[in-house]
Design a protein around this motif. Sequence first.
Motif, mmCIF file in Angstrom:
data_model
loop_
_atom_site.group_PDB
_atom_site.id
_atom_site.type_symbol
_atom_site.label_atom_id
_atom_site.label_comp_id
_atom_site.label_asym_id
_atom_site.label_seq_id
_atom_site.Cartn_x
_atom_site.Cartn_y
_atom_site.Cartn_z
ATOM 1 N N LYS A 202 4.812 -5.181 7.343
ATOM 2 C CA LYS A 202 3.998 -3.990 7.079
ATOM 3 C C LYS A 202 4.253 -3.482 5.664
ATOM 4 O O LYS A 202 5.324 -3.712 5.104
ATOM 5 N N PHE A 203 3.285 -2.765 5.129
ATOM 6 C CA PHE A 203 3.415 -2.158 3.810
ATOM 7 C C PHE A 203 2.783 -0.773 3.839
ATOM 8 O O PHE A 203 2.030 -0.439 4.757
ATOM 9 N N GLY A 204 3.063 0.025 2.826
ATOM 10 C CA GLY A 204 2.374 1.306 2.682
ATOM 11 C C GLY A 204 3.260 2.521 2.698
ATOM 12 O O GLY A 204 2.859 3.585 2.226
ATOM 13 N N ILE A 205 4.476 2.405 3.240
ATOM 14 C CA ILE A 205 5.421 3.523 3.190
ATOM 15 C C ILE A 205 6.361 3.282 2.014
ATOM 16 O O ILE A 205 7.084 2.286 1.982
ATOM 17 N N THR A 206 6.324 4.185 1.048
ATOM 18 C CA THR A 206 7.151 4.051 -0.148
ATOM 19 C C THR A 206 8.028 5.290 -0.309
ATOM 20 O O THR A 206 7.861 6.285 0.400
ATOM 21 N N ARG A 207 8.923 5.238 -1.264
ATOM 22 C CA ARG A 207 9.789 6.401 -1.519
ATOM 23 C C ARG A 207 8.966 7.618 -1.940
ATOM 24 O O ARG A 207 9.367 8.759 -1.734
ATOM 25 N N ALA A 208 7.794 7.366 -2.517
ATOM 26 C CA ALA A 208 6.949 8.451 -3.005
ATOM 27 C C ALA A 208 5.946 8.934 -1.953
ATOM 28 O O ALA A 208 5.191 9.869 -2.203
ATOM 29 N N GLY A 209 5.940 8.301 -0.789
ATOM 30 C CA GLY A 209 4.995 8.669 0.257
ATOM 31 C C GLY A 209 4.156 7.479 0.692
ATOM 32 O O GLY A 209 4.465 6.330 0.365
ATOM 33 N N VAL A 210 3.082 7.747 1.435
ATOM 34 C CA VAL A 210 2.212 6.678 1.929
ATOM 35 C C VAL A 210 1.269 6.233 0.819
ATOM 36 O O VAL A 210 0.646 7.062 0.151
ATOM 37 N N ASN A 211 1.165 4.919 0.634
ATOM 38 C CA ASN A 211 0.343 4.379 -0.443
ATOM 39 C C ASN A 211 -0.600 3.305 0.092
ATOM 40 O O ASN A 211 -0.164 2.228 0.475
ATOM 41 N N GLY A 212 -1.888 3.629 0.126
ATOM 42 C CA GLY A 212 -2.900 2.658 0.528
ATOM 43 C C GLY A 212 -3.833 2.318 -0.614
ATOM 44 O O GLY A 212 -4.942 1.808 -0.397
ATOM 45 N N ASP A 213 -3.411 2.573 -1.835
ATOM 46 C CA ASP A 213 -4.212 2.304 -3.020
ATOM 47 C C ASP A 213 -4.529 0.812 -3.100
ATOM 48 O O ASP A 213 -3.630 -0.027 -3.029
ATOM 49 N N PRO A 214 -5.809 0.445 -3.260
ATOM 50 C CA PRO A 214 -6.168 -0.970 -3.359
ATOM 51 C C PRO A 214 -5.376 -1.717 -4.423
ATOM 52 O O PRO A 214 -5.049 -2.897 -4.252
ATOM 53 N N ALA A 215 -5.043 -1.049 -5.510
ATOM 54 C CA ALA A 215 -4.275 -1.697 -6.573
ATOM 55 C C ALA A 215 -2.854 -2.024 -6.129
ATOM 56 O O ALA A 215 -2.198 -2.909 -6.701
ATOM 57 N N TYR A 216 -2.365 -1.319 -5.112
ATOM 58 C CA TYR A 216 -1.001 -1.523 -4.629
ATOM 59 C C TYR A 216 -0.930 -2.589 -3.543
ATOM 60 O O TYR A 216 0.126 -3.196 -3.325
ATOM 61 N N VAL A 217 -2.035 -2.845 -2.862
ATOM 62 C CA VAL A 217 -2.036 -3.727 -1.694
ATOM 63 C C VAL A 217 -1.524 -5.126 -2.037
ATOM 64 O O VAL A 217 -0.605 -5.649 -1.386
ATOM 65 N N GLU A 218 -2.112 -5.766 -3.047
ATOM 66 C CA GLU A 218 -1.680 -7.128 -3.396
ATOM 67 C C GLU A 218 -0.262 -7.130 -3.945
ATOM 68 O O GLU A 218 0.525 -8.052 -3.681
ATOM 69 N N GLN A 219 0.085 -6.099 -4.684
ATOM 70 C CA GLN A 219 1.455 -5.991 -5.223
ATOM 71 C C GLN A 219 2.474 -5.974 -4.088
ATOM 72 O O GLN A 219 3.497 -6.668 -4.133
ATOM 73 N N ALA A 220 2.197 -5.185 -3.059
ATOM 74 C CA ALA A 220 3.102 -5.094 -1.921
ATOM 75 C C ALA A 220 3.170 -6.417 -1.173
ATOM 76 O O ALA A 220 4.247 -6.848 -0.741
ATOM 77 N N CYS A 221 2.015 -7.066 -1.014
ATOM 78 C CA CYS A 221 1.971 -8.346 -0.316
ATOM 79 C C CYS A 221 2.789 -9.397 -1.061
ATOM 80 O O CYS A 221 3.588 -10.118 -0.456
ATOM 81 N N ASP A 222 2.601 -9.490 -2.352
ATOM 82 C CA ASP A 222 3.329 -10.477 -3.144
ATOM 83 C C ASP A 222 4.838 -10.256 -3.061
ATOM 84 O O ASP A 222 5.621 -11.221 -2.992
ATOM 85 N N ALA A 223 5.250 -8.998 -3.071
ATOM 86 C CA ALA A 223 6.683 -8.697 -2.982
ATOM 87 C C ALA A 223 7.242 -9.125 -1.621
ATOM 88 O O ALA A 223 8.347 -9.679 -1.531
ATOM 89 N N SER A 224 6.460 -8.890 -0.550
ATOM 90 C CA SER A 224 6.903 -9.312 0.782
ATOM 91 C C SER A 224 6.961 -10.833 0.885
ATOM 92 O O SER A 224 7.904 -11.398 1.462
ATOM 93 N N LEU A 225 5.956 -11.508 0.348
ATOM 94 C CA LEU A 225 5.956 -12.971 0.369
ATOM 95 C C LEU A 225 7.198 -13.528 -0.316
ATOM 96 O O LEU A 225 7.813 -14.486 0.168
ATOM 97 N N GLN A 226 7.572 -12.927 -1.418
ATOM 98 C CA GLN A 226 8.748 -13.394 -2.156
ATOM 99 C C GLN A 226 10.027 -13.160 -1.361
ATOM 100 O O GLN A 226 10.886 -14.043 -1.269
ATOM 101 N N ARG A 227 10.171 -11.969 -0.779
ATOM 102 C CA ARG A 227 11.387 -11.682 -0.001
ATOM 103 C C ARG A 227 11.472 -12.564 1.242
ATOM 104 O O ARG A 227 12.551 -13.012 1.620
ATOM 105 N N LEU A 228 10.329 -12.793 1.888
ATOM 106 C CA LEU A 228 10.301 -13.615 3.100
ATOM 107 C C LEU A 228 10.399 -15.101 2.790
ATOM 108 O O LEU A 228 10.725 -15.901 3.671
ATOM 109 N N GLY A 229 10.058 -15.473 1.569
ATOM 110 C CA GLY A 229 10.115 -16.878 1.202
ATOM 111 C C GLY A 229 9.071 -17.721 1.901
ATOM 112 O O GLY A 229 9.309 -18.894 2.221
#
Length: 323
Positions: free
Chosen positions: A82-109
């Motif tokens: 899941k993505f969207g909960i950040t230290r700054a609050g809930v973020n569903g900005d389209p510009a953030y969606v792919e960024q969050a996905c890529d970060a999860s893909l990297q951590r999950l390998g």
Amino acid sequence: MERRKLGKAGPEVSAIGLGCMTMSPVYGQTLDEAEALATLGRALDLGVTFWDTADVYGMGHNEQLIGGFLKGRRDAVFLATKFGITRAGVNGDPAYVEQACDASLQRLGVEAIDLFYLHRAQPGRPIEETVEAMAKLVKAGKVRHLGLSEVSPQTLERACKVHQITAVQSEYSLWTRDPEAGVLEACERLGVGFVPYSPLGRGFLTGEIRSPDDFEEGDWRRGNPRFQGEAFARNLGLVDKVRALAEAKGVTPSQLALAWVMARNPHIVPIPGTRRRKYLEDNAGAVNVALSAAELAEIDAAFPPDLDAGQRYPDAMMGALNG
């Protein structure tokens, strides 16, 4: 392990999943990584292969733990994050969606995430904007299925017009019946699977928590309204009802509570969370518990939908629910 579909035409997964959140120090516990990894291995042995994590669990630690374990055996698991909960609050900005996905893909390998949830809907942002950005991830092959967490029936309906939603995740248990006020019906009508988190009432329905002192220092449940004062005392009475009903059935309280959730609909797949093998094994045994119509009626009488078990979260967090 029994299998179930997430929705009428969705993917097939193990009938009981595994919530991995507590394998990171979220509840204030001392982390036992060796036991966490052993629990993941035991889950594979038992066929519990629908695993749930999020980027916010341990601030990336949880995904890294699972990713390390999955090296060389990626195909053994249907992986949700899941993505969207950040230290700054809930973020569903389209510009953030792919960024969050890529970060999860990297951590999950991994090359693709099986089920990618929006953890909470961002207040004031049209759900269509976020889901459209998530749909682009499916087209790019980074994500296979889309999910939403803690959304209203209206939000789900709007999201499905943009892209098919495979699953909705919300809290649901004997003492949290909120989804029965429209979400479950909407999921059934729209062909969406339903994934209950905390189906054991954050561990309370197991019967092993008898006092607030049973929580480790730093466990955020100490500050949860349901575990304080009169609410705690009242909820102990509910747990005793679970224990009595389970003993009469010859099963554990956890198995009774999970069997009740699963009996609500064939497209419901609960994800009880644990970091220990003994609890995982107990939970997995719930697939073998069949409840008769009379038993379900008896349980419902003990836990009516309007039961007041106390507020689910502190006030500051309640506004993000059913968005």
